[in-house]
Each structure stands twice: as C-alpha cells, then as structure tokens.
Design an enzyme around this catalytic site. Structure first.
Site, PDB file in Angstrom:
ATOM      1  N   TYR A   1     122.244  15.966 -49.322  1.00 55.62           N
ATOM      2  CA  TYR A   1     123.617  15.890 -49.811  1.00 55.62           C
ATOM      3  C   TYR A   1     123.866  14.598 -50.583  1.00 55.62           C
ATOM      4  O   TYR A   1     124.981  14.071 -50.578  1.00 55.62           O
ATOM      5  CB  TYR A   1     124.609  16.070 -48.639  1.00 55.62           C
ATOM      6  CG  TYR A   1     124.329  17.342 -47.858  1.00 55.62           C
ATOM      7  CD1 TYR A   1     124.615  18.573 -48.425  1.00 55.62           C
ATOM      8  CD2 TYR A   1     123.721  17.306 -46.600  1.00 55.62           C
ATOM      9  CE1 TYR A   1     124.321  19.755 -47.748  1.00 55.62           C
ATOM     10  CE2 TYR A   1     123.425  18.478 -45.915  1.00 55.62           C
ATOM     11  CZ  TYR A   1     123.726  19.691 -46.494  1.00 55.62           C
ATOM     12  OH  TYR A   1     123.441  20.850 -45.826  1.00 55.62           O
TER      13      TYR A   1
ATOM     14  N   GLU B   1     117.722  27.680 -40.415  1.00 53.39           N
ATOM     15  CA  GLU B   1     118.070  27.228 -41.772  1.00 53.39           C
ATOM     16  C   GLU B   1     118.349  25.726 -41.818  1.00 53.39           C
ATOM     17  O   GLU B   1     119.422  25.309 -42.242  1.00 53.39           O
ATOM     18  CB  GLU B   1     119.329  27.969 -42.254  1.00 53.39           C
ATOM     19  CG  GLU B   1     119.249  29.469 -42.228  1.00 53.39           C
ATOM     20  CD  GLU B   1     120.617  30.135 -42.487  1.00 53.39           C
ATOM     21  OE1 GLU B   1     121.655  29.434 -42.475  1.00 53.39           O
ATOM     22  OE2 GLU B   1     120.632  31.354 -42.699  1.00 53.39           O
TER      23      GLU B   1
ATOM     24  N   ARG C   1     119.591  19.317 -43.837  1.00 57.69           N
ATOM     25  CA  ARG C   1     119.608  17.867 -43.653  1.00 57.69           C
ATOM     26  C   ARG C   1     118.409  17.333 -42.864  1.00 57.69           C
ATOM     27  O   ARG C   1     117.817  16.326 -43.232  1.00 57.69           O
ATOM     28  CB  ARG C   1     120.898  17.489 -42.893  1.00 57.69           C
ATOM     29  CG  ARG C   1     121.132  16.006 -42.755  1.00 57.69           C
ATOM     30  CD  ARG C   1     122.247  15.735 -41.727  1.00 57.69           C
ATOM     31  NE  ARG C   1     123.410  16.569 -41.956  1.00 57.69           N
ATOM     32  CZ  ARG C   1     124.446  16.219 -42.727  1.00 57.69           C
ATOM     33  NH1 ARG C   1     124.474  15.049 -43.312  1.00 57.69           N
ATOM     34  NH2 ARG C   1     125.467  17.042 -42.883  1.00 57.69           N
TER      35      ARG C   1
ATOM     36  N   TYR D   1     133.002  11.818 -46.523  1.00 51.02           N
ATOM     37  CA  TYR D   1     133.000  12.046 -45.072  1.00 51.02           C
ATOM     38  C   TYR D   1     133.087  10.740 -44.270  1.00 51.02           C
ATOM     39  O   TYR D   1     132.785  10.737 -43.080  1.00 51.02           O
ATOM     40  CB  TYR D   1     131.706  12.734 -44.618  1.00 51.02           C
ATOM     41  CG  TYR D   1     131.237  13.914 -45.435  1.00 51.02           C
ATOM     42  CD1 TYR D   1     131.914  15.135 -45.388  1.00 51.02           C
ATOM     43  CD2 TYR D   1     130.075  13.831 -46.201  1.00 51.02           C
ATOM     44  CE1 TYR D   1     131.443  16.225 -46.103  1.00 51.02           C
ATOM     45  CE2 TYR D   1     129.601  14.917 -46.910  1.00 51.02           C
ATOM     46  CZ  TYR D   1     130.300  16.114 -46.860  1.00 51.02           C
ATOM     47  OH  TYR D   1     129.825  17.188 -47.565  1.00 51.02           O
TER      48      TYR D   1
ATOM     49  N   GLY E   1     122.050  22.988 -39.304  1.00 47.51           N
ATOM     50  CA  GLY E   1     123.043  22.101 -38.715  1.00 47.51           C
ATOM     51  C   GLY E   1     122.545  21.014 -37.794  1.00 47.51           C
ATOM     52  O   GLY E   1     123.333  20.175 -37.354  1.00 47.51           O
TER      53      GLY E   1
ATOM     54  N   CYS F   1     136.032   3.558 -61.038  1.00 44.54           N
ATOM     55  CA  CYS F   1     137.435   3.182 -60.889  1.00 44.54           C
ATOM     56  C   CYS F   1     138.134   3.988 -59.807  1.00 44.54           C
ATOM     57  O   CYS F   1     138.998   4.824 -60.091  1.00 44.54           O
ATOM     58  CB  CYS F   1     138.168   3.365 -62.213  1.00 44.54           C
ATOM     59  SG  CYS F   1     137.296   2.573 -63.547  1.00 44.54           S
ATOM     60  N   GLU F   2     137.710   3.801 -58.564  1.00 44.45           N
ATOM     61  CA  GLU F   2     138.315   4.448 -57.399  1.00 44.45           C
ATOM     62  C   GLU F   2     138.116   3.482 -56.251  1.00 44.45           C
ATOM     63  O   GLU F   2     137.001   2.985 -56.057  1.00 44.45           O
ATOM     64  CB  GLU F   2     137.557   5.738 -57.015  1.00 44.45           C
ATOM     65  CG  GLU F   2     137.565   6.827 -58.034  1.00 44.45           C
ATOM     66  CD  GLU F   2     138.713   7.807 -57.858  1.00 44.45           C
ATOM     67  OE1 GLU F   2     139.407   7.762 -56.817  1.00 44.45           O
ATOM     68  OE2 GLU F   2     138.912   8.604 -58.782  1.00 44.45           O
TER      69      GLU F   2
ATOM     70  N   ARG G   1     128.744  10.708 -50.107  1.00 48.56           N
ATOM     71  CA  ARG G   1     128.975  10.900 -48.671  1.00 48.56           C
ATOM     72  C   ARG G   1     129.897   9.846 -48.036  1.00 48.56           C
ATOM     73  O   ARG G   1     130.778  10.218 -47.261  1.00 48.56           O
ATOM     74  CB  ARG G   1     127.644  10.987 -47.908  1.00 48.56           C
ATOM     75  CG  ARG G   1     126.777  12.182 -48.356  1.00 48.56           C
ATOM     76  CD  ARG G   1     125.562  12.378 -47.461  1.00 48.56           C
ATOM     77  NE  ARG G   1     125.943  12.823 -46.148  1.00 48.56           N
ATOM     78  CZ  ARG G   1     126.047  12.047 -45.094  1.00 48.56           C
ATOM     79  NH1 ARG G   1     125.706  10.778 -45.155  1.00 48.56           N
ATOM     80  NH2 ARG G   1     126.466  12.534 -43.945  1.00 48.56           N
TER      81      ARG G   1
HETATM   82  C1  LIG Z   1     124.817  24.117 -45.134  1.00 45.35           C
HETATM   83  C2  LIG Z   1     124.180  25.244 -44.440  1.00 45.35           C
HETATM   84  C3  LIG Z   1     122.958  25.068 -43.778  1.00 45.35           C
HETATM   85  C4  LIG Z   1     122.268  23.738 -43.658  1.00 45.35           C
HETATM   86  O1  LIG Z   1     122.989  22.824 -42.904  1.00 45.35           O
HETATM   87  P1  LIG Z   1     122.296  21.435 -42.489  1.00 45.35           P
HETATM   88  O2  LIG Z   1     123.337  20.736 -41.730  1.00 45.35           O
HETATM   89  O3  LIG Z   1     121.952  20.721 -43.762  1.00 45.35           O
HETATM   90  O4  LIG Z   1     121.097  21.755 -41.678  1.00 45.35           O
HETATM   91  C5  LIG Z   1     122.377  26.179 -43.209  1.00 45.35           C
HETATM   92  N1  LIG Z   1     122.958  27.408 -43.282  1.00 45.35           N
HETATM   93  C6  LIG Z   1     124.140  27.605 -43.903  1.00 45.35           C
HETATM   94  C7  LIG Z   1     124.718  28.965 -43.932  1.00 45.35           C
HETATM   95  C8  LIG Z   1     124.779  26.537 -44.498  1.00 45.35           C
HETATM   96  O5  LIG Z   1     125.958  26.738 -45.105  1.00 45.35           O
END
Ligand SMILES: *Cc1c(COP(=O)(O)O)cnc(C)c1O
Length: 431
Positions: A389, A291, A294, A334, A254, A360-361, A330
């Site tokens: 993404y 994890e 991005r 978003y 995240g 066509c959007e 994206r």
């Molecule tokens: C999407 C996701 C991530 C990665 O999120 P980023 O914003 O790309 O770092 C990590 N863990 C889980 C469980 C996710 O669903």
C-alpha cells in the site's frame, strides 16, 4: 543516535540492515547509498528474497491440506513482483479488470489461479475474467450473481463462483480497513448466502466453487480469523445438508505485521494464524484459499528518500524529504506509523523532529515528534515497511512524478519500474 541503536531499529523481520558497525543501510547485500546514486530518489526498494520467504511461510504452514495462496494484488501490483510470486506457485486475488490485465501481462500462466473480489464488478470486467478463465468470482451481492449468470450465458462460459459472506466478526484494526461487520459494504449475510446458493443451484452457467470471507486488514490476532471461519464452516455444513457441495473455502487476507521496532516473529504469527484456520476448518476436506497481501510484501520494501532541508519553526524541527504523501500516503490516510532510519547514521544525540514532504498539505508528514539522530540536508533516510500500500496507493498530486522501483535478489538489484517523467504525466491531457 549512534550506529548500534540504528541497527536495533531494523528488526530481523526486515531485509534492511547495517552489515557491519559503521556501514550504510543495505537491502540484502546491496547498499542503499549505491542504489540512490544510480537510480535517484525517492526510490522504492524491495527484497525479492523476503517476498518469497513470506510466501513459503504460508505454503509450509498449510502443507498438510490442499491450499492456494492468492496474493492480493492491490497491496503492490508491480509486474515484476507478480511474476516473482507466480513463479513460486502463488495465485492472485484481484479487485478490478486492471489488476487482471496486470496478471495477464506478468504471469499469463497463472490466470487459472485468480480469484476476483470487489463489490462493484462491471459487465466488462466480468467478461474479461470469464474469457481469461479465472478460478473463481468472489460474489458480493445478489445483483452481482445475476449479472455474472447473465454474462456467462452470453459468452457461453461456465462461471465458478464463491459467495463472499459477511461473518459479522469484529477485528481490532483501523476503521477504514475493517470489513467484516454487518454495517460494512462487503459480502452478504450467512442467511442470504444460503438462499443464493439454493436459488442458482440449477443454473447451468453457474458453478458453485466455494465460500469466501475477508474480515479486514492489518489484523494481528489470529482469533477473529478463527471466529469468522467457524461461521463459514457452519454454512458449509448447512449447504451440504441442502445437497450443495462446497469445494473451497477462501479465508481472505488481512494478517497484519508489526510496523514498530519491537521484536516481531513473522513465522510465529503465520503459525498461530494457520492453527486458528485449521482448528476452525477441522474436518473440511476441500481446498483452502488465502489472500494475504500486506504480510507478503510490506516488510520487504522501503521508501528511500533524500533530505532536502532541515527547517526550524520556533521549537519545532522539520526534516523535509524529497518523498511526499503522494509517494506514500499511509501516514496521512491511516495515521500509520513507519519506522525511519538513516542510511548512514551520524554520531550524536537523538532529538524530536517532524519528517515531512514538500506537498502543500499539513497532512503531508511521515512522522511527528520522532526521536532521530542528527540529520543534515543531503542525507538519505529510509521509511521501512513500505512495500504494501505504498507505491500501489501513490498518486501524481502536486504534479509529482511517481518514484522508480528496484527489486533486490541476493546481491543483484534491478530496476523494475523507471521513474515517471513530467512528459508521462502530461501525455493524457488535451488543451
Ligand atoms: C485487501 C484485500 C486483501 C488483502 O488484505 P491484506 O491486509 O493486504 O492481507 C485480501 N482479500 C480481499 C478481498 C481484499 O480486499
């Protein structure tokens, strides 16, 4: 826009730059003009060097504790990128059986470093992961823990699991990618998690591994990560008092990047993140899993596209590209911002244009009222920060074959996915 101004738009956080005044946009030492000629457009171009540099920023920031960076495959699941990351020590966070198949194909030696997240794992997906002997299942509900126990017993394989808790922490980001509040579908409450660990403590097919948390995506501030992990650490202590040892904390992904042209220092951001994580987990002796998705791949990638035409409707000017929302969704999904730069800047004044695709959007746009220098049909432009993404969320809408992908390592570029053909698209259909 003049050439120097264009150079300013590619900050040092990106591998794309104009090496000399008057030269064309490069990825590392490779000219994007050359790549467009050789592979066609639209084309995703990634810097392998930057992906590794970002991975190593996390590895260095957590060098003082036992840790594992589990790259979130969904951000960009191209096999060559998975292989590259695995070779540099990364594990993987997967959210489907399909993503596990990708890891098995690209880096079978790394399946022991895989964690499996997601709210709707099926029995077939769980079996696949049990047989691959992944590191841990991030379990998101009581029903899923029951299913996991059931499948483990049937296959006679011990399942390591972490319960994904929902820390009820607010993180400032787009509502579609915020996941850490009790109103979201992800994880279970702290109270439920405690009861779940206690309930299965005697199950011989289940092995408690850790606790996981993931509060959302594109989060710039380190504070919400610290707040979430504070709560997780409290739960770890409660479990320890109940006689349940927790070996690992999975802090999720995240961490956000800066999509705008502002000066952005990725290393500083990782350090602030590591500080928040380490402060919250002070005294925790187990392994830390993170994890990121991005943060590792977004800025390493650009979508290279050719201008098909420039069209005027009343006061508005539309730059129509050969890339569309099916290639990079994206902005439509978003309202995301992507910096757009010319591959060969032309001299002249910037003016406000809409950069749109041919789908066509009305939602098929990359930028609205964006000040860009003179652009003519046939020019190449690059949408920056498109490595995460982008291709992963692409589709065949409007029966458009998806782009090819190129990976640049130092001065060498190689094709890592050929362009789809119409024959590929029609192959699965039955008349
Ligand atoms: C999407 C996701 C991530 C990665 O999120 P980023 O914003 O790309 O770092 C990590 N863990 C889980 C469980 C996710 O669903």
């Amino acid at each position: 826009m003049t050439a120097p101004a264009a150079t300013d738009r590619t900050s040092s956080a990106r591998p794309f730059s104009y090496p000399r005044p008057g030269s064309s946009l490069h990825c590392g030492a490779v000219s994007l003009e050359t790549l467009a000629k050789k592979y066609g457009t639209p084309l995703y171009v990634y810097s392998a060097d930057q992906i590794i540099e970002r991975l190593q920023m996390f590895q260095a920031a957590f060098a003082q504790r036992e840790h594992l960076v589990c790259y979130a495959v969904k951000a960009n699941s191209s096999l060559a990128i998975l292989k590259l990351l695995a070779e540099h020590g990364a594990g993987f966070d997967i959210v489907s059986g399909g993503e596990l198949e990708r890891v098995l194909a690209a880096a079978p030696q790394a399946t022991c470093r895989v964690v499996f997240s997601g709210v709707g794992k099926t029995a077939a997906e769980i079996d696949l992961a049990l047989n691959a002997e992944i590191l841990s299942f991030n379990v998101e509900s009581e029903a899923e823990l029951d299913l996991l126990a059931d499948r483990a017993r049937k296959l006679r394989k011990k399942a390591r699991f972490s319960i994904r808790v929902n820390p009820d922490v607010f993180a400032e980001t787009h509502p579609y990618i915020s996941t850490g509040l009790h109103e979201h579908k992800f994880g279970v409450s702290m109270k439920t998690a405690l009861a779940m660990y206690k309930c299965v403590a005697q199950n011989r097919w289940l092995e408690p591994h850790g606790i996981s948390v993931h509060i959302g995506s594109q989060i710039a501030s380190a504070d919400p990560f610290g707040a979430a992990l504070d709560r997780v650490h409290t739960l770890v202590r409660q479990l320890e008092r109940a006689g349940i040892a927790i070996n690992a904390i999975d802090a999720g992904g995240g961490l956000g990047i800066d999509y705008h042209a502002r000066a952005f220092d990725p290393e500083k951001r990782v350090q602030a993140y590591a500080k928040a994580v380490n402060t919250a987990l002070h005294g925790f002796q187990g392994k830390l899993l993170i994890e990121p998705g991005r943060f590792l791949v977004a800025q390493a990638g650009a979508l290279l596209t050719r201008v098909v035409n420039v069209k005027r409707n009343g006061k508005k000017t539309f730059v129509v590209t050969d890339a569309a929302m099916n290639d990079l969704i994206r902005p439509a999904l978003y309202q995301a911002y992507h910096e757009i730069v010319p591959v060969k800047p032309r001299a002249g004044k910037p003016r406000a244009v809409d950069v749109v695709g041919p789908v066509c959007e009305t939602g098929d746009f990359f930028a609205r009222d964006r000040a860009l220098g003179p652009i003519q049909p046939g020019d190449l432009i690059a949408l920056l920060d498109a490595g995460a993404y982008g291709m992963a969320q692409s589709s065949n809408y409007n029966t458009r074959p998806r782009p090819a992908e190129v990976l640049v390592e130092k001065s060498k570029a190689r094709l890592i996915r050929r362009r789809e053909t119409i024959a590929d698209l029609l192959a699965t259909e039955i008349i």
